[in-house]
Design an enzyme around this catalytic site. Structure first.
Site, mmCIF file in Angstrom:
data_model
loop_
_atom_site.group_PDB
_atom_site.id
_atom_site.type_symbol
_atom_site.label_atom_id
_atom_site.label_comp_id
_atom_site.label_asym_id
_atom_site.label_seq_id
_atom_site.Cartn_x
_atom_site.Cartn_y
_atom_site.Cartn_z
ATOM 1 N N GLN A 8 18.746 -6.144 -5.668
ATOM 2 C CA GLN A 8 19.115 -4.890 -4.527
ATOM 3 C C GLN A 8 18.395 -6.147 -3.330
ATOM 4 O OE1 GLN A 8 16.355 -3.372 -2.636
ATOM 5 N NE2 GLN A 8 17.207 -1.359 -2.768
ATOM 6 N N TYR A 60 14.644 -0.095 6.065
ATOM 7 C CA TYR A 60 14.522 -1.287 7.333
ATOM 8 C C TYR A 60 15.664 -1.908 7.495
ATOM 9 C CZ TYR A 60 11.401 -1.380 2.939
ATOM 10 O OH TYR A 60 10.551 -1.157 2.086
ATOM 11 N N ALA A 68 13.451 5.595 -11.399
ATOM 12 C CA ALA A 68 12.459 4.644 -11.384
ATOM 13 C C ALA A 68 10.844 5.042 -12.209
ATOM 14 C CB ALA A 68 11.916 4.092 -9.731
ATOM 15 N N ARG A 69 10.221 5.746 -11.260
ATOM 16 C CA ARG A 69 9.292 5.795 -12.072
ATOM 17 C C ARG A 69 9.022 6.334 -13.402
ATOM 18 N NH1 ARG A 69 7.501 9.385 -6.712
ATOM 19 N NH2 ARG A 69 9.212 9.280 -6.295
#
Length: 407
Positions: A99, A169, A344-345
């Protein structure tokens, strides 16, 4: 209906062995802004666990784009270390993605080496720090930095890049009316607010050529009053489709304004501050953390309702991310027309979860959504509390048990 989960999927020039992707969740495993053995070992474990592609997070395209001192910064010196990482991933049969992004105003001079820059000037409470709005004449070079990072990713052996255009972002700061207060051709109307994103995508697609897959992570909603909603983000998605992106990753939330909209659940404030070394930040977060990071209830596949509206409106391949912890729900999401899923987790809790899903039709990971992994990520490496080598202090155990009992 036969499961699509373990069938190949193609994004542009890249074909994955199955439809699972380790999402670009920040690992905090890059001291000195360079890859470490810990980062390699983690992504190798996920690749060995059966993932179709694992995504390294989140690499800054310039030094000014760093928001953490344990975050990757794309530059020629780190290419040999990244090549070791991608070789290890490929040896396990998985594809390697990275990323790329710029944190914009989400930084501090002590980390990024300059006054933080963003879409507009102002003050960021998150750091806290003053922020300088980028001049229009600086934006072409910033866009070129994304293109250069794509070329570096190729040199390092990555198969894919994921451009971060969400979560508050830099690209997201230009897109959102909440953070873009510009009076020039990059502010005001949505068409103007998309101009910087357009510049970035032009450089990225040119650099990607015919041999790099390009995914883009974007917000479906910013997650707070005054942010972007579906009417505008759908137009952003269509613009990204026109730009030639090979897939969109549908997310939401601002880490500075609505962090738990991104992650859901509750932030364990005591765990978070336990690892902080700055005394005033530690006590400041303890006092106002619950107010700055209010909890948002977790439910499995929490972005699915919004994501289905994008699936109905778009032809571009879509990757679903957000709260997937069971094979049943993953199969449901794939049957709804999404080309792949990100986790992810679940993969931090169990790097071999994909292999277990192949063996067990009703497999469910053992993540209990305390968000301890995220709480410590701001100071030291991300890790699941269920697999720590060290003993947790009683006060942290109590906090985690209390949060997990609510779930």
């Amino acid at each position: 209906m036969e499961s699509k989960l373990f069938t190949p999927v193609t994004f542009g020039p890249l074909t994955l062995r199955n439809r699972t992707i380790r999402s670009a969740a920040f690992e905090s495993m890059c001291p000195g802004n360079a890859p470490s053995d810990m980062l390699l070992d983690y992504h190798r474990s996920v690749a060995a666990g059966g993932i179709g592609m694992t995504t390294v997070a989140y690499a800054a395209v310039t030094q000014s784009g760093l928001s953490f001192d344990r975050q990757l910064w794309m530059r020629p010196e780190i290419i040999p270390g990244l090549r070791r990482l991608t070789d290890a991933i490929h040896a396990e049969g998985a594809a390697a993605g990275i990323q790329l992004g710029h944190c914009g105003n989400m930084s501090h001079k002590s980390i990024c080496g300059c006054m933080p820059v963003g879409a507009s000037s102002g003050f960021n409470l998150y750091s806290p720090t003053f922020v300088r709005g980028l001049r229009a004449d600086e934006l072409p070079e910033m866009a070129r930095a994304y293109g250069r990072s794509v070329n570096l990713a190729r040199e390092a052996g990555f198969d894919s890049v994921e451009i971060h255009a969400g979560h508050g972002y830099l690209i997201s700061q230009f897109l959102s009316p909440s953070t873009n207060h510009r009076k020039d051709e990059f502010g005001g109307s949505l068409q103007n607010r998309m101009r910087f994103m357009d510049m970035v995508m032009e450089e990225v697609m040119k650099a990607a050529g015919s041999d790099m897959a390009v995914l883009v992570k974007m917000n479906m909603r910013d997650g707070f009053r005054g942010g972007m909603e579906l009417d505008e983000t759908m137009q952003v998605a269509r613009r990204l489709e026109q730009s030639g992106a090979h897939a969109l990753v549908l997310s939401g939330g601002f880490v500075s304004k609505a962090p738990m909209y991104v992650m859901r659940g509750e932030m364990p404030i005591r765990s978070m501050t336990h690892y902080m070394t700055c005394w005033w930040l530690k006590y400041g977060v303890r006092m106002v953390g619950k107010w700055m990071m209010p909890s948002v209830p977790f439910k499995e596949a929490y972005f699915l309702e919004d994501a289905l509206k994008f699936r109905a409106a778009l032809k571009i391949p879509l990757v679903y991310v957000g709260g997937l912890v069971s094979r049943d729900k993953i199969d449901e999401v794939l049957d709804d027309g999404f080309e792949a899923v990100q986790m992810a987790r679940a993969l931090l809790n169990e790097p071999g979860f994909v292999n277990r899903m192949r063996a067990e039709e009703n497999a469910r990971c053992n993540c209990r959504h305390s968000n301890y992994c995220i709480a410590r990520m701001y100071s030291i490496e991300m890790a699941c509390h269920q697999h720590l080598k060290e003993e947790l202090p009683p006060c942290l155990k109590k906090e985690i048990e209390k949060i997990e009992a609510k779930g």
